[in-house]
Design an enzyme around this catalytic site. Structure first.
Site, PDB file in Angstrom:
ATOM      1  N   ALA A 180       0.888  -1.061  -0.101  1.00  0.00           N
ATOM      2  CA  ALA A 180       0.138   0.134   0.036  1.00  0.00           C
ATOM      3  C   ALA A 180       0.920   1.394   0.028  1.00  0.00           C
ATOM      4  CB  ALA A 180      -0.897   0.000   1.144  1.00  0.00           C
ATOM      5  N   ALA A 181       2.143   1.152  -0.178  1.00  0.00           N
ATOM      6  CA  ALA A 181       3.071   2.306  -0.416  1.00  0.00           C
ATOM      7  C   ALA A 181       2.686   3.340  -1.165  1.00  0.00           C
ATOM      8  CB  ALA A 181       4.543   1.912  -0.331  1.00  0.00           C
ATOM      9  N   GLY A 182       2.207   2.816  -2.374  1.00  0.00           N
ATOM     10  CA  GLY A 182       1.873   3.657  -3.405  1.00  0.00           C
ATOM     11  C   GLY A 182       0.458   4.578  -3.072  1.00  0.00           C
ATOM     12  N   ASP A 183      -0.256   3.688  -2.521  1.00  0.00           N
ATOM     13  CA  ASP A 183      -1.576   4.412  -2.090  1.00  0.00           C
ATOM     14  C   ASP A 183      -1.235   5.525  -0.889  1.00  0.00           C
ATOM     15  OD1 ASP A 183      -3.094   2.954  -3.784  1.00  0.00           O
ATOM     16  OD2 ASP A 183      -3.482   1.280  -2.463  1.00  0.00           O
TER      17      ASP A 183
END
Length: 318
Positions: A251-254
């Protein structure tokens, strides 16, 4: 932080999935079976993740999406509500909720397959949805729900003066009707090539040039290497990401995108190198903070966590 203390409002049109996550030593190759660890069920979906990320980063957030009539829906609703996301525009539709099957390897890389479920039923929006979009400082969309709803919301946002941020993931070619309504396109290098219709190994500058023919501003996410920015007005810059020990990048991109939407909404004055740099660095701090913990929505950082890592990593900006 990048802006003032006033709470900004972000509307998110997107997906909600329950993530079924298994850790594995290595990701399976085609035709290969690998043994993994325990199964974890974690609320996710790019739309819901970015809504939670924006809320934890300090925004008042409205979520426009859909869940099914199953036990997964209760978990998805509870996760959003616990983060303070407004759920008045979250629909319940017949059938199952969305599900994502996720494998995470020892290097924190992941493999994801999504069964859209209820998300596929979000084909159009109504007058109350439009009011939420028009009241927002930023509209944040992704591509895990049908394009007609994303396009409809984006055009509403454009006509109302709401900043439209599109995270073009999962990657695909996009119609001009949608891109014409986008203010900021957020993509990684693979997604950038897909949207631009170019080869995946195309040089970054050529990718940016092609995308700027379609949208006025592009944020290019580069994972652990940070992020870049380019616009039609001659500004191009890049920032480095904080150095952290990554555990799970799911979820780093989110986290990055949700925090960027908040930072951009809080930006004061014109788009200048200093304000863009601060927004990108703060978003990078959010992505890095998220990668330090396992899971999707459960790993999304609070505003205090982002501020702390931002101050530690970019002392000249604090």
């Amino acid at each position: 932080m990048t802006g003032g203390s006033d709470q900004v409002r972000v509307a998110v049109v997107g997906s909600a999935n329950l993530d079924l996550v298994v850790s594995t030593p290595t990701l399976p190759r085609p035709g290969e079976t690998v043994l993994g660890g325990a199964l974890r069920t974690i609320p996710g979906g790019k739309g819901a993740n970015q809504a939670v990320a924006a809320a934890r980063a300090g925004a008042r957030c409205d979520f426009l999406g859909a869940v099914g009539q199953d036990g997964f829906a209760d978990q998805l609703r509870a996760n959003l509500a616990d983060a303070g996301v407004d759920l008045r525009r979250l629909r319940t539709v017949p059938g199952p909720s969305g599900v994502a099957l996720i494998a995470v390897d020892a290097d924190a890389e992941n493999l994801i397959v999504v069964a859209p479920g209820a998300n596929a039923e979000l084909t159009s929006l109504d007058a109350d949805d439009r009011a939420a979009v028009e009241a927002a400082d930023v509209l944040l969309c992704q591509l895990e729900v049908p394009l007609p709803a994303v396009t409809q919301a984006s055009r509403w946002g454009r006509s109302a003066g709401t900043t439209v941020v599109l995270n073009a993931a999962p990657a695909r070619r996009l119609p001009a009707e949608l891109l014409d309504a986008v203010d900021v396109l957020v993509v990684n290098q693979v997604e950038a090539a897909m949207v631009a219709g170019l080869a995946a190994d195309t040089a970054v500058d050529a990718l940016l040039d092609a995308l700027l023919a379609r949208v006025p501003r592009v944020v290019l996410t580069l994972g652990a290497r940070g992020a870049g920015y380019a616009d039609r007005f001659g500004l191009r810059l890049a920032v480095e990401a904080p150095a952290v020990e990554a555990v799970d990048t799911t979820a780093a991109g989110d986290a990055f995108t949700g925090a960027f939407a908040v930072a951009w909404a809080q930006r004061r004055g014109p788009v200048e190198p200093a304000t863009v740099t601060a927004a990108l660095r703060w978003a990078c701090a959010a992505g890095a903070a998220c990668a330090r913990r396992p899971g999707a929505s459960t790993a999304l950082p609070s505003r205090d966590e982002i501020d702390t890592l931002y101050a530690e990593s970019y002392p000249e900006s604090s």
